[in-house]
Write an enzyme that holds these catalytic residues in place. Structure first.
Site, PDB file in Angstrom:
ATOM      1  N   HIS A  82      38.089  14.691 -14.598  1.00  0.00           N
ATOM      2  CA  HIS A  82      38.315  15.523 -13.664  1.00  0.00           C
ATOM      3  C   HIS A  82      38.849  17.143 -14.909  1.00  0.00           C
ATOM      4  CE1 HIS A  82      36.691  16.845 -10.216  1.00  0.00           C
ATOM      5  NE2 HIS A  82      37.357  18.387 -10.059  1.00  0.00           N
ATOM      6  N   ASP A 161      37.070  18.815   1.493  1.00  0.00           N
ATOM      7  CA  ASP A 161      36.942  19.258   0.370  1.00  0.00           C
ATOM      8  C   ASP A 161      35.473  20.536  -0.055  1.00  0.00           C
ATOM      9  OD1 ASP A 161      38.398  20.267  -1.842  1.00  0.00           O
ATOM     10  OD2 ASP A 161      36.220  19.855  -3.029  1.00  0.00           O
ATOM     11  N   ARG A 168      36.814  28.574  -1.101  1.00  0.00           N
ATOM     12  CA  ARG A 168      38.503  29.383  -1.759  1.00  0.00           C
ATOM     13  C   ARG A 168      37.718  30.453  -2.455  1.00  0.00           C
ATOM     14  NH1 ARG A 168      39.886  24.111  -3.877  1.00  0.00           N
ATOM     15  NH2 ARG A 168      41.473  25.518  -5.638  1.00  0.00           N
ATOM     16  N   LYS A 187      39.175  13.907  -4.049  1.00  0.00           N
ATOM     17  CA  LYS A 187      38.043  13.755  -4.356  1.00  0.00           C
ATOM     18  C   LYS A 187      37.860  12.046  -5.014  1.00  0.00           C
ATOM     19  CE  LYS A 187      36.218  17.425  -6.200  1.00  0.00           C
ATOM     20  NZ  LYS A 187      36.684  18.963  -6.002  1.00  0.00           N
TER      21      LYS A 187
HETATM   22  N1  URA Z   1      38.147  21.652  -9.640  1.00  0.00           N
HETATM   23  C1  URA Z   1      38.513  20.948  -8.786  1.00  0.00           C
HETATM   24  O1  URA Z   1      37.683  19.634  -7.787  1.00  0.00           O
HETATM   25  N2  URA Z   1      38.805  21.532  -6.891  1.00  0.00           N
HETATM   26  C2  URA Z   1      39.703  22.996  -7.413  1.00  0.00           C
HETATM   27  O2  URA Z   1      40.511  23.938  -6.468  1.00  0.00           O
HETATM   28  C3  URA Z   1      39.575  23.644  -8.802  1.00  0.00           C
HETATM   29  C4  URA Z   1      38.748  22.744 -10.054  1.00  0.00           C
END
Ligand code: URA
Length: 417
Positions: A82, A161, A168, A187
């Site tokens: 990620h 999320d 956000r 995640k």
């Molecule tokens: N990637 C994500 O999955 N979440 C974030 O808050 C920032 C980058």
């Protein structure tokens, strides 16, 4: 779910209780808390950051707001990667097939674009037919048969999320280390992987603008990942200039395919580093360059796209997802490229329609920007430095590249491994 008391506690600097995090995660996941309360809590948490132990509690509450994918029965190791988000960051499109070509099982949940940073889901959605809404059962079955499966945020895995991420993006609460760490790791925990490599971006086009804050995010990701029983390796990479040559959804898919076919440069270097880091964390020999040069990563990418319904002709020609207008921005003076401002390029792509200003905005997959130079390149006055792809005539981009009369040192793509 009424979050009023939890908002008050956060507004006053905390501490938040474990129950606050559970209520927040459940209320976000099932829609029972109104967006205005979630947004107020997010702003309070932005202004009064969570402590590491509060962040760990929020992460677990978000991971448990839905199911956790059980990958048992699939070949090990189960890995994931990620990035914390950047401009032109299409790394997953190359790294996932490289990892699967090395024999690893990769199941990944990706996000949409956030702020000026692009999202893997938006990039893959530019490929005609590509499905980004696999169910947990489909993810598992596909990973079992070809070693790779990717989905967007689903209502079943870390649904809190999905809701908080979209809010956000629209409420100016993205750039918070605890909120980023909990978003990413919730995640990853729900996705079932055991070994996770995290690419922490640093620079004007990243949420972490300087090395100090990138290091703090890296540390928090490693600590909370470890606390959750995951093997986490993180590195810091440059996001002061965009990654690779393209920013914009279809343009980035085309660039990823070119790299799978052999194109070299900083973007490929980052992909190789990322795969090496995963292999090393799994105690396996380095095969990163071998799978790229031998063509097995490209073959795996085709299998992957086919499995998710993607049109395979995107591998044969770049004559798809094209914008109506292409305009070149030229160097106003001779000299060396001092800056290619990733933030400005990211803003340009959003203004072109390649990203969202509001959570419900539609994306134009064809628009974007090709960056024709890198920091340190020498240019003559009048050389093309950017190619802007837009839906209609669009006069912007002149300030994205800054020149120097003196030679400029090139920037490494990996800042700290
Ligand atoms: N990637 C994500 O999955 N979440 C974030 O808050 C920032 C980058």
């Amino acid at each position: 779910m009424d979050l009023q008391a939890a908002i008050g506690r956060r507004r006053d600097g905390g501490p938040s209780t474990a129950e606050d995090f559970q209520n927040l995660a459940h209320g976000a996941a099932d829609g029972s808390t109104p967006d205005y309360q979630l947004s107020a809590w997010l702003m309070a948490a932005f202004l009064n950051p969570l402590t590491p132990s509060e962040t760990a509690e929020l992460t677990l509450a978000m991971a448990d707001s839905g199911e956790r994918l059980d990958l048992s029965g699939l070949p090990k190791p189960w890995v994931d990667k990620h990035s914390t988000g950047g401009v032109g960051d299409k790394t997953s499109l190359v790294v996932l097939p490289m990892l699967a070509a090395c024999g690893l099982t990769v199941v990944k949940m990706s996000g949409r674009g956030l702020g000026i940073t692009g999202g893997t889901i938006d990039k893959l959605s530019s490929v005609p037919g590509f499905r980004t809404d696999l169910s947990p059962e489909e993810l598992k079955a596909q990973a079992k048969s070809i070693g790779i499966a990717l989905t967007g945020q689903t209502p079943r895995l870390a649904p809190a999320d999905k809701a908080l991420y979209a809010l956000r993006d629209a409420t100016g609460t993205v750039e918070s280390i605890p909120l980023i760490a909990s978003s990413i790791l919730s995640k990853k925990i729900a996705g079932g992987a055991e070994v996770i490599v995290l690419d922490v971006k640093c620079g004007s086009g990243a949420f972490m603008r300087d090395l100090e804050s990138a290091r703090a995010l890296k540390q928090m990701l490693e600590d909370i990942g470890g606390h959750a029983g995951l093997t986490v390796r993180a590195f810091i990479s440059d996001m002061d200039q965009p990654l690779g040559r393209c920013a914009g959804n279809a343009l980035e898919v085309k660039e990823a395919i070119r790299v799978l076919k052999g194109e070299t440069g900083r973007f490929r270097e980052l992909c190789v580093h990322c795969v090496r880091t995963v292999l090393e964390a799994c105690g396996l020999p380095d095969r990163a360059v071998e799978v790229l040069e031998g063509g097995s990563a490209l073959a795996k990418a085709k299998e992957w796209f086919a499995a998710q319904g993607g049109d395979l002709t995107v591998f044969e020609s770049e004559d798809w997802g094209r914008a109506a207008v292409v305009r070149e921005v030229r160097a106003a003076q001779a000299g060396w490229v001092e800056r290619v401002d990733a933030r400005r390029i990211g803003e340009l792509v959003v203004n072109l329609g390649g990203g969202r200003k509001r959570k419900e905005d539609a994306i134009d997959p064809a628009v974007g920007c090709e960056v024709l130079v890198e920091v340190g390149d020498q240019v003559r006055a009048g050389d093309a430095v950017l190619r802007v792809h837009s839906a209609s005539v669009f006069e912007d981009g002149e300030d994205c590249v800054i020149f120097s009369a003196e030679p400029v040192v090139r920037r490494d793509v990996i800042l700290e491994s």
